[in-house]
Design a protein around this motif. Structure first.
Motif, PDB file in Angstrom:
ATOM      1  N   GLN A  42       0.807  -1.215   0.000  1.00  0.00           N
ATOM      2  CA  GLN A  42       0.000   0.000   0.000  1.00  0.00           C
ATOM      3  C   GLN A  42       0.840   1.264   0.000  1.00  0.00           C
ATOM      4  OE1 GLN A  42      -2.591  -0.596   3.383  1.00  0.00           O
ATOM      5  NE2 GLN A  42      -4.256  -1.348   2.107  1.00  0.00           N
ATOM      6  N   ILE A  43       1.990   1.243   0.651  1.00  0.00           N
ATOM      7  CA  ILE A  43       2.815   2.463   0.718  1.00  0.00           C
ATOM      8  C   ILE A  43       3.855   2.506  -0.392  1.00  0.00           C
ATOM      9  CG2 ILE A  43       2.531   2.648   3.214  1.00  0.00           C
ATOM     10  CD1 ILE A  43       5.393   1.596   3.510  1.00  0.00           C
ATOM     11  N   GLN A  44       3.983   1.443  -1.160  1.00  0.00           N
ATOM     12  CA  GLN A  44       4.978   1.396  -2.235  1.00  0.00           C
ATOM     13  C   GLN A  44       4.678   2.454  -3.298  1.00  0.00           C
ATOM     14  OE1 GLN A  44       7.306  -2.159  -4.201  1.00  0.00           O
ATOM     15  NE2 GLN A  44       5.186  -2.223  -4.898  1.00  0.00           N
ATOM     16  N   GLY A  45       5.692   3.213  -3.671  1.00  0.00           N
ATOM     17  CA  GLY A  45       5.541   4.246  -4.679  1.00  0.00           C
ATOM     18  C   GLY A  45       5.126   5.590  -4.131  1.00  0.00           C
ATOM     19  N   GLU A  46       4.857   5.658  -2.838  1.00  0.00           N
ATOM     20  CA  GLU A  46       4.385   6.905  -2.234  1.00  0.00           C
ATOM     21  C   GLU A  46       5.442   7.988  -2.253  1.00  0.00           C
ATOM     22  OE1 GLU A  46       2.122   8.283   1.886  1.00  0.00           O
ATOM     23  OE2 GLU A  46       3.437   6.543   1.880  1.00  0.00           O
ATOM     24  N   ALA A 199     -13.532  -1.302   0.694  1.00  0.00           N
ATOM     25  CA  ALA A 199     -12.691  -0.697   1.725  1.00  0.00           C
ATOM     26  C   ALA A 199     -11.245  -0.482   1.301  1.00  0.00           C
ATOM     27  CB  ALA A 199     -12.718  -1.561   2.990  1.00  0.00           C
ATOM     28  N   SER A 200     -10.820  -1.104   0.211  1.00  0.00           N
ATOM     29  CA  SER A 200      -9.408  -1.024  -0.166  1.00  0.00           C
ATOM     30  C   SER A 200      -8.904   0.413  -0.335  1.00  0.00           C
ATOM     31  CB  SER A 200      -9.155  -1.819  -1.454  1.00  0.00           C
ATOM     32  OG  SER A 200      -7.786  -1.821  -1.780  1.00  0.00           O
ATOM     33  N   PRO A 201      -9.601   1.297  -1.070  1.00  0.00           N
ATOM     34  CA  PRO A 201      -9.114   2.681  -1.181  1.00  0.00           C
ATOM     35  C   PRO A 201      -9.013   3.377   0.180  1.00  0.00           C
ATOM     36  CG  PRO A 201     -10.767   2.245  -2.854  1.00  0.00           C
ATOM     37  CD  PRO A 201     -10.799   1.077  -1.913  1.00  0.00           C
ATOM     38  N   VAL A 202      -9.997   3.133   1.035  1.00  0.00           N
ATOM     39  CA  VAL A 202      -9.984   3.736   2.368  1.00  0.00           C
ATOM     40  C   VAL A 202      -8.827   3.178   3.185  1.00  0.00           C
ATOM     41  CG1 VAL A 202     -11.284   3.984   4.512  1.00  0.00           C
ATOM     42  CG2 VAL A 202     -12.477   4.109   2.333  1.00  0.00           C
ATOM     43  N   ASP A 203      -8.589   1.869   3.051  1.00  0.00           N
ATOM     44  CA  ASP A 203      -7.524   1.222   3.805  1.00  0.00           C
ATOM     45  C   ASP A 203      -6.153   1.722   3.353  1.00  0.00           C
ATOM     46  OD1 ASP A 203      -6.655  -0.538   5.791  1.00  0.00           O
ATOM     47  OD2 ASP A 203      -6.337  -2.165   4.365  1.00  0.00           O
ATOM     48  N   VAL A 204      -5.988   1.928   2.058  1.00  0.00           N
ATOM     49  CA  VAL A 204      -4.722   2.467   1.537  1.00  0.00           C
ATOM     50  C   VAL A 204      -4.467   3.864   2.091  1.00  0.00           C
ATOM     51  CG1 VAL A 204      -3.534   3.288  -0.533  1.00  0.00           C
ATOM     52  CG2 VAL A 204      -4.707   1.090  -0.581  1.00  0.00           C
ATOM     53  N   ALA A 220      -6.767  13.271   5.897  1.00  0.00           N
ATOM     54  CA  ALA A 220      -6.937  12.030   5.147  1.00  0.00           C
ATOM     55  C   ALA A 220      -7.387  12.332   3.718  1.00  0.00           C
ATOM     56  CB  ALA A 220      -7.951  11.125   5.843  1.00  0.00           C
ATOM     57  N   GLY A 221      -8.224  13.362   3.557  1.00  0.00           N
ATOM     58  CA  GLY A 221      -8.671  13.758   2.227  1.00  0.00           C
ATOM     59  C   GLY A 221      -7.522  14.241   1.363  1.00  0.00           C
ATOM     60  N   HIS A 222      -6.619  15.006   1.968  1.00  0.00           N
ATOM     61  CA  HIS A 222      -5.440  15.492   1.249  1.00  0.00           C
ATOM     62  C   HIS A 222      -4.546  14.326   0.833  1.00  0.00           C
ATOM     63  CE1 HIS A 222      -1.259  17.468   1.333  1.00  0.00           C
ATOM     64  NE2 HIS A 222      -1.845  17.806   0.184  1.00  0.00           N
ATOM     65  N   CYS A 223      -4.436  13.337   1.704  1.00  0.00           N
ATOM     66  CA  CYS A 223      -3.653  12.139   1.402  1.00  0.00           C
ATOM     67  C   CYS A 223      -4.250  11.411   0.198  1.00  0.00           C
ATOM     68  CB  CYS A 223      -3.625  11.212   2.616  1.00  0.00           C
ATOM     69  SG  CYS A 223      -2.758   9.655   2.352  1.00  0.00           S
ATOM     70  N   ALA A 224      -5.587  11.297   0.172  1.00  0.00           N
ATOM     71  CA  ALA A 224      -6.260  10.618  -0.938  1.00  0.00           C
ATOM     72  C   ALA A 224      -6.046  11.363  -2.251  1.00  0.00           C
ATOM     73  CB  ALA A 224      -7.753  10.499  -0.631  1.00  0.00           C
ATOM     74  N   LEU A 225      -6.175  12.685  -2.224  1.00  0.00           N
ATOM     75  CA  LEU A 225      -5.991  13.484  -3.442  1.00  0.00           C
ATOM     76  C   LEU A 225      -4.555  13.433  -3.950  1.00  0.00           C
ATOM     77  CD1 LEU A 225      -8.162  16.626  -2.577  1.00  0.00           C
ATOM     78  CD2 LEU A 225      -8.689  14.822  -4.244  1.00  0.00           C
ATOM     79  N   THR A 227      -2.400  10.973  -3.468  1.00  0.00           N
ATOM     80  CA  THR A 227      -2.196   9.632  -4.019  1.00  0.00           C
ATOM     81  C   THR A 227      -2.788   9.528  -5.417  1.00  0.00           C
ATOM     82  OG1 THR A 227      -2.232   8.637  -1.804  1.00  0.00           O
ATOM     83  CG2 THR A 227      -2.666   7.178  -3.667  1.00  0.00           C
ATOM     84  N   LEU A 228      -3.998  10.055  -5.583  1.00  0.00           N
ATOM     85  CA  LEU A 228      -4.664  10.016  -6.886  1.00  0.00           C
ATOM     86  C   LEU A 228      -3.883  10.805  -7.937  1.00  0.00           C
ATOM     87  CD1 LEU A 228      -7.141   9.250  -8.609  1.00  0.00           C
ATOM     88  CD2 LEU A 228      -8.236  11.354  -7.774  1.00  0.00           C
ATOM     89  N   ARG A 229      -3.407  11.984  -7.570  1.00  0.00           N
ATOM     90  CA  ARG A 229      -2.706  12.851  -8.508  1.00  0.00           C
ATOM     91  C   ARG A 229      -1.350  12.281  -8.912  1.00  0.00           C
ATOM     92  NH1 ARG A 229      -2.654  16.866  -5.563  1.00  0.00           N
ATOM     93  NH2 ARG A 229      -0.489  16.899  -4.851  1.00  0.00           N
ATOM     94  N   LYS A 230      -0.628  11.709  -7.976  1.00  0.00           N
ATOM     95  CA  LYS A 230       0.727  11.245  -8.250  1.00  0.00           C
ATOM     96  C   LYS A 230       0.799   9.831  -8.808  1.00  0.00           C
ATOM     97  CE  LYS A 230       3.093  14.177  -4.853  1.00  0.00           C
ATOM     98  NZ  LYS A 230       3.969  14.184  -3.664  1.00  0.00           N
TER      99      LYS A 230
END
Length: 276
Positions: A42-46, A199-204, A220-225, A227-230
């Motif tokens: 889940q954290i790979q590539g972050e 739940a997978s997107p939420v869990d990531v 958490a919302g900023h983290c999701a955005l 992840t989506l952008r990068k």
């Protein structure tokens, strides 16, 4: 209690609490490598900045690939990195969420054997809220331990207590409750394949947010955005297979063990009350 078989005697809240926590810990011991494989994927590539994670540069590939890579580069013990915090979480989470559910439901129904859907939902929400809030620091500690690699570089934390102290000192007490509660509630209700898909997107996001350094994400919302952008939408399903395998196997071991512990503890409790 005359007229009751050992399995028919109403269990006390203490017995419910202990058997749920013990069963959850046993399930956690057996399935922990799947959980840590999920976190690593889940954290790979972050940390690749604006460059999207490339499958050709990925350190971990699939469930077995991740497990084998960890054993090769960090040793077999790495598969249980963060186990202490994980057991602490299971003992507190399952004991409240599962062990106290019946007692809380009886409280809302005032002892009535017939509980309506409203009472069941209320009891579920109550124990769910307690189970999310109380053990949250142990979940944060578990994720931090699972995320840090043992091989190369300085280790982020040297022990479970050290992790709790450092998180509290560097990020404040709020750091120990670093999470978005709806993330936990979304992944807490339901099980199996459909739950993993939902739940997978939420869990990531939960994993990355818990593992992030202070100030890396505003929420958490900023983290999701971010992840989506990068990394694109596919990043929200990193670790899907180990997550699904962990959830399914954990539930099987947990409830089979829970049932057997229920019988054993009730038999012991009854024999103590009526030795002759």
């Amino acid at each position: 209690m005359v007229g009751f078989k050992p399995t028919d005697v109403p269990p006390t809240a203490t017995i419910k609490f202990l058997r749920a926590g013990t069963a959850a810990c046993i399930a956690n011991l057996i399935t922990f490598p799947l959980d840590i494989a999920k976190v690593r994927l889940q954290i790979q590539g972050e940390s690749q900045g604006a460059i999207r994670a490339s499958s050709t540069n990925a350190q971990y590939r699939g469930v077995m690939g991740t497990i084998l890579t960890m054993v090769k580069t960090e040793g077999p013990g790495s598969l249980y990195n963060g186990l202490v915090a994980g057991l602490q979480r299971q003992m507190s989470f399952a004991s409240v969420r599962i062990g106290l559910y019946d007692s809380v439901k009886q409280f809302y129904t005032k002892g009535s054997e017939h509980a309506g859907i409203g009472s069941c939902l209320l009891a579920g929400c109550t124990t769910g809220a307690l189970a999310v809030g109380v053990p949250q620091p142990t979940d944060v500690g578990k994720v931090r331990f699972q995320a840090q690699a043992r091989a190369g570089g300085n280790r982020r934390y040297q022990g479970t207590v050290d992790a709790y102290k450092n998180i509290a000192r560097e990020e404040g007490l709020r750091g120990l409750w670093k999470d978005d509660l709806p993330c936990h509630f979304t992944s807490a209700f339901g099980a199996g394949f459909c739950t993993t898909i939902i739940a997978s997107p939420v869990d990531v996001v939960k994993t990355r947010y818990m593992n992030s350094a202070a100030g890396q994400y505003a929420s958490a919302g900023h983290c999701a955005l971010t992840t989506l952008r990068k990394e694109g939408p596919q990043a929200f399903y990193k670790g899907f297979m180990p997550s699904f395998l962990h959830l399914g196997s954990w539930n099987v071991v947990m409830f089979v063990t829970y049932k057997q512990l229920k019988r054993a503890l009730m038999a012991t409790h009854t024999s103590r009350e009526a030795p002759f």
